[in-house]
Design a protein around this motif. Structure first.
Motif: not given
Length: 575
Positions: A257-279
Motif C-alpha cells: 500500500l505504500l504507492p497508494v499512501t505516497a500518491a493519495q495520502h502524502w500527495h507525492m509524484n514518482s520521485c517522492g515515492y522513490g524517496l519514501v522507499l529510499a527511507a
C-alpha cells in the motif's frame, strides 16, 4: 545384523560471532555481492516503474497492490521446484540459465513499453513471468552462500544479502523516479534487463569445484517428498516457517500500500515515492550495521518480538500522520524488517544440511513470499473497502499480536546449533546379495535391551531418533516392547527402496542424528543395538518378487542370514 555402540563425540553447540562485513574479504563472495546489488537495483526500479505505470493509468488500489502479488505468487508454484533443481543439478549453471531467461523476458517487456502497446494486464503478466525467474533463482542463490563463506560467517552473509536488497531499495526507487520522469517506465524496464546480465558475468567468473557425478539421481517427485518430509519431521524448521508467516503476512501491508499512501495520502509524484522507499532502504542498511551488536545484547526471540512491535508502531504512524513525522518511523520500519529477515534467514541456513539445503530454503522462501503475496492481495482488498488508514492500522494490530506470540511460540533453543555434518557412524549393511536400487520396500528392524527402570527415559530419547529416521527417508516408524522378554525393545521403520535407504544412512544421517541415537543407547543395558533389514516379498496386491536369491558362496558370512532375508530379532538364539 549390525551392532552400534555409544559415540563419545560431542555436538558443537554454537558459532562464533564475526564482523558483519567479513564475507566481503572473500573475492568470489564480493563479486557476487556486487552483481546482486546491481541486479537488485534493477529489480527495485522495475517495481517502482510498474507501480507508477499503474498509478498513471488510474488503476485501483487493488490492482496496484497486485504488482507485489504478481511478483511473489510464482514462488508458491515454482519455489519448491527451484529448490529441487538446485539440489539435483549444478547450481552455478542453473543460475546462469535462469538469469539468461530473465534478461530476455525483461527485454521483451521494455520493447512493448517503448512501442506503446503495454497495458496494465500485460504488465502484470510480465511481472509474473519475471517472478517465475526469481522463484527458480532464489533457492539456488541461497544454497550457494555456505559454499562461499565459512559456517561462522553465514549470519553475516545473510545480513549482507539483505544489504544488497535494501541498498538497492534506497537507490533503485529514487533512480527509477528520476528515470520515469525523464524517459518513462519503458526506460526503467530496459535498465532492469541490463541489470540481470551483471549476475551472469559474476557467475561465469566463479570457478566452482566440480561435484561428484550422481549415479542414482533422485526423481523430482521423490526430491519434493524428501523436502516436505524434512519439514514435517523437523521441529526447528517448522518453527522458523511459522515465525516467518506470522511476520510476513501483516508486514506486507506496508509494501503493498505504500504507492497508494505516497500518491493519495502524502500527495507525492514518482520521485517522492522513490524517496519514501529510499527511507526504508536507509533504515534497513542502518539495521544491518546494528544487528550484530543487537544480537550480542538480546536473545534471538527478543529481536523478533521487538522488531515486530517496532514495525507495528511505524505502520500506525504512517497510516495517520503526514510525511515529515513519518520519516523516522520509515527508518524504524526498515530496521525492523531487516532485523527479522536476517534473523530468520540465518536461522534456517544454519539448520539445513547440505543434502536438502536448497529445497529447505525453497520451502522457507515459499512460506515467506507466499505470505507476502497473500497479504498484499488481502490488504489491497481491505484498503479498497474500508480505507487506506484502517487497513494499515489493522495490520499494525496484527503485528503487535505477532510480537506477543513470541512468548508462546519462540524459535526452538537448538536452532542453529545442531551439528549438520554427515555422520559415518551408521554402519553399511553387509548382505549375502546385492539388492537393486529399486528393491523394496525395505523394513529396518533394530533391537535394544533396556532395563525396566530406564524404559521411560529410553522411550523419550528414541522419540528424537524417530524424528531423525522419518525426516531422512523412513516412514511408519514405531517402537515396540516385547511381551516375552521385558528388556527387549524393537524399533521398526520402512523405507521405499534400497536406494532410499542407501541415501538415508550414507548422506542424510547427520552427526546430530547420531548424537540422539547415542543418547538413547546410553539408556540400554549394553550400549548396543542390532539392526536387521527385510525386503518385501508380498503385500495386499500380491507377490512382489523379492530380492535376488542369496549367493551360496556367501552363506557363511553371516550365520543369521537365511536365503537373503534376515529373521526377526526374537528368532536369534542370542536373544
Amino acid at each position: 545384523m549390525t551392532a552400534m555402540t555409544v559415540s563419545s563425540d560431542e555436538v558443537q553447540s554454537g558459532h562464533r560471532e564475526t564482523s558483519a562485513w567479513a564475507p566481503l574479504k572473500i573475492s568470489i563472495y564480493r563479486n557476487l555481492f556486487i552483481a546482486q546489488l546491481v541486479s537488485n537495483i534493477g529489480t527495485w526500479m522495475q517495481t517502482v516503474g510498474a507501480q507508477w505505470f499503474l498509478v498513471e493509468h488510474h488503476s485501483s488500489a487493488t490492482v496496484i497492490a497486485l504488482v507485489q502479488t504478481a511478483s511473489l505468487t510464482p514462488t508458491l508454484v515454482l519455489g519448491l521446484f527451484g529448490g529441487v533443481f538446485a539440489d539435483l543439478f549444478d547450481r552455478r549453471r542453473l543460475l546462469i540459465v535462469i538469469q539468461t531467461y530473465a534478461v530476455l523476458t525483461a527485454a521483451v517487456l521494455a520493447t512493448l513499453a517503448f512501442a506503446g502497446v503495454l497495458t496494465p494486464t500485460w504488465l502484470l503478466v510480465f511481472t509474473v513471468a519475471i517472478g517465475c525467474g526469481s522463484a527458480l533463482t532464489a533457492p539456488a542463490w541461497q544454497a550457494i552462500q555456505p559454499e562461499l563463506v565459512p559456517r561462522e560467517q553465514i549470519p553475516a552473509a545473510a545480513s549482507l544479502g539483505s544489504v544488497t536488497v535494501n541498498v538497492a531499495r534506497a537507490i533503485g526507487p529514487a533512480l527509477a523516479g528520476v528515470v520515469v520522469l525523464q524517459a518513462g517506465p519503458a526506460a526503467v524496464f530496459a535498465l532492469n534487463a541490463v541489470s540481470f546480465a551483471a549476475i551472469i558475468v559474476a557467475l561465469r567468473s566463479w570457478k566452482r569445484p566440480g561435484c561428484a557425478p550422481v549415479s542414482d539421481r533422485e526423481s523430482i517427485g521423490l526430491s519434493i517428498l524428501a523436502a516436505l518430509r524434512w519439514v514435517r519431521h523437523g521441529p526447528v524448521t517448522r518453527r522458523i516457517l511459522l515465525r516467518s508467516a506470522l511476520f510476513a503476512f501483516p508486514a506486507s501491508a506496508l509494501w503493498a500500500l505504500l504507492p497508494v499512501t505516497a500518491a493519495q495520502h502524502w500527495h507525492m509524484n514518482s520521485c517522492g515515492y522513490g524517496l519514501v522507499l529510499a527511507a526504508l532502504g536507509v533504515g534497513a542498511v542502518i539495521g544491518v550495521a546494528l544487528i550484530a551488536h543487537i544480537r550480542r545484547l538480546c536473545a534471538t526471540n527478543t529481536v523478533l518480538a521487538g522488531s515486530a512491535a517496532a514495525y507495528a508502531l511505524g505502520l500506525a504512524v504512517i497510516a495517520i500522520g503526514p510525511f515529515g513525522p513519518a520519516i523516522p518511523l520509515l527508518l524504524v520500519c526498515g530496521m525492523a524488517w531487516i532485523a527479522t529477515l536476517t534473523t530468520l534467514n540465518a536461522a534456517v541456513q544454519l539448520s539445513l544440511p547440505q543434502w536438502v539445503r536448497a529445497r529447505g530454503m525453497a520451502v522457507y522462501l515459499l512460506v515467506f513470499s507466499g505470505s507476502q503475496a497473500l497479504g498484499s492481495y488481502v490488504w489491497g482488498l481491505t484498503a479498497a473497502h474500508v480505507g487506506l488508514a484502517s487497513s494499515l492500522v489493522t495490520a499494525a494490530a496484527l503485528l503487535l499480536l505477532t510480537a506477543a506470540s513470541v512468548a508462546v511460540l519462540p524459535l526452538r533453543p537448538e536452532t542453529g546449533t545442531l551439528d549438520l555434518t554427515t555422520s559415518t557412524a551408521w554402519p553399511t549393511p553387509t548382505l549375502v546379495f546385492q539388492p537393486d536400487p529399486t528393491d523394496g520396500p525395505v523394513l529396518v528392524s533394530t533391537s535394544y535391551h533396556v532395563a525396566d527402570d530406564r524404559i521411560d527415559q529410553f522411550t523419550a530419547a528414541m522419540l528424537k531418533v524417530g524424528r531423525s529416521r522419518s525426516r531422512t527417508g523412513g516412514y511408519r516408524w514405531r517402537l515396540y516392547r516385547s511381551g516375552e522378554d521385558p528388556e527387549l525393545v524393537i524399533e521398526e521403520f520402512t523405507v521405499p527402496s534400497w536406494a532410499e535407504f542407501d541415501r538415508q544412512h550414507s548422506t542424510r544421517w547427520l552427526a546430530s542424528d547420531h548424537a540422539a541415537l547415542a543418547s538413547a543407547l546410553r539408556c540400554t543395558v549394553d550400549g548396543r543395538a542390532e539392526e536387521h533389514w527385510y525386503f518385501a516379498l508380498a503385500g495386499p496386491t500380491g507377490a512382489r518378487g523379492g530380492p535376488p536369491r542369496a549367493d551360496a558362496s556367501a552363506s557363511g558370512q553371516r550365520s543369521v542370514v537365511l536365503n537373503g532375508i534376515l529373521p526377526q530379532p526374537w528368532a536369534n538364539p542370542r536373544v
